[in-house]
Design a protein around this motif. Structure first.
Motif, PDB file in Angstrom:
ATOM      1  N   PHE A  41     -75.576  43.467 100.017  1.00 46.40           N
ATOM      2  CA  PHE A  41     -76.789  43.128  99.271  1.00 46.40           C
ATOM      3  C   PHE A  41     -77.033  41.627  99.316  1.00 46.40           C
ATOM      4  N   ASP A  42     -75.986  40.827  99.337  1.00 49.03           N
ATOM      5  CA  ASP A  42     -76.109  39.375  99.362  1.00 49.03           C
ATOM      6  C   ASP A  42     -76.331  38.842 100.778  1.00 49.03           C
ATOM      7  N   SER A  43     -76.204  39.681 101.795  1.00 48.74           N
ATOM      8  CA  SER A  43     -76.303  39.234 103.184  1.00 48.74           C
ATOM      9  C   SER A  43     -77.732  39.127 103.694  1.00 48.74           C
ATOM     10  N   PHE A  44     -78.654  39.838 103.105  1.00 50.13           N
ATOM     11  CA  PHE A  44     -80.025  39.870 103.606  1.00 50.13           C
ATOM     12  C   PHE A  44     -80.956  39.167 102.621  1.00 50.13           C
ATOM     13  N   TYR A  45     -81.961  38.497 103.164  1.00 50.64           N
ATOM     14  CA  TYR A  45     -82.975  37.845 102.344  1.00 50.64           C
ATOM     15  C   TYR A  45     -84.303  37.922 103.073  1.00 50.64           C
ATOM     16  N   GLN A  46     -85.379  37.760 102.333  1.00 51.38           N
ATOM     17  CA  GLN A  46     -86.715  37.854 102.917  1.00 51.38           C
ATOM     18  C   GLN A  46     -87.476  36.562 102.652  1.00 51.38           C
ATOM     19  N   VAL A  47     -88.091  36.044 103.707  1.00 55.21           N
ATOM     20  CA  VAL A  47     -88.923  34.846 103.609  1.00 55.21           C
ATOM     21  C   VAL A  47     -90.377  35.307 103.704  1.00 55.21           C
ATOM     22  N   GLN A  48     -91.186  34.892 102.750  1.00 58.61           N
ATOM     23  CA  GLN A  48     -92.596  35.286 102.704  1.00 58.61           C
ATOM     24  C   GLN A  48     -93.407  34.532 103.768  1.00 58.61           C
ATOM     25  N   PRO A  49     -94.616  35.014 104.092  1.00 58.64           N
ATOM     26  CA  PRO A  49     -95.411  34.394 105.167  1.00 58.64           C
ATOM     27  C   PRO A  49     -95.761  32.929 104.949  1.00 58.64           C
ATOM     28  N   GLU A  50     -95.908  32.484 103.709  1.00 59.96           N
ATOM     29  CA  GLU A  50     -96.274  31.089 103.480  1.00 59.96           C
ATOM     30  C   GLU A  50     -95.054  30.187 103.268  1.00 59.96           C
TER      31      GLU A  50
END
Length: 127
Positions: A41-50
């Motif tokens: 769960f701590d390995s993945f992250y999401q960066v938003q388009p802006e």
């Protein structure tokens, strides 16, 4: 007629309650599964388009990531999301009623709010 309830009815021996016997292997498997789930769960992250993601490995800059779903090394890397394409707008002295190609503005003037006191104690009219 003295009817008394004997004290032996209210006595309760806790040691006679059967305890469930859970094998140590099962407990270790459950704890290990929880740890693996937390690490994933701590390995993945999401960066938003802006945004862009700045990855720090042990506190030092490592790389910059683009928008999307990304992977990082758990417990070693940290991600700071920096908004780089966000546009903020502040209106002084007018109001936008409808934004677009042909924007419409309010006819009522907001002159009182467009007067500002600057840092050097001068008054500026911002339109």
């Amino acid at each position: 007629m003295d009817q008394r309830i004997p004290d032996s009815i209210f006595e309760f021996d806790v040691t006679k309650i059967p305890r469930p016997q859970i094998p140590l292997k099962t407990i270790l498997m459950i704890v290990g599964g929880i740890l693996v789930a937390l690490i994933l769960f701590d390995s993945f992250y999401q960066v938003q388009p802006e945004e862009v993601g700045v990855v720090l490995r042990f506190g030092a800059y490592n790389r910059t990531t683009d928008p999307g779903l990304r992977f990082k090394v758990p417990l070693a890397e940290d991600v700071i999301k920096v908004p780089v394409q966000r546009q903020l707008k502040q209106e002084f002295g007018f109001r936008t009623l409808e934004a677009g190609v042909q924007s419409r503005y309010a006819t009522q003037g907001y002159v009182a709010e467009s007067l500002m006191l600057t840092g050097d104690l001068n008054v500026a009219v911002v339109e």
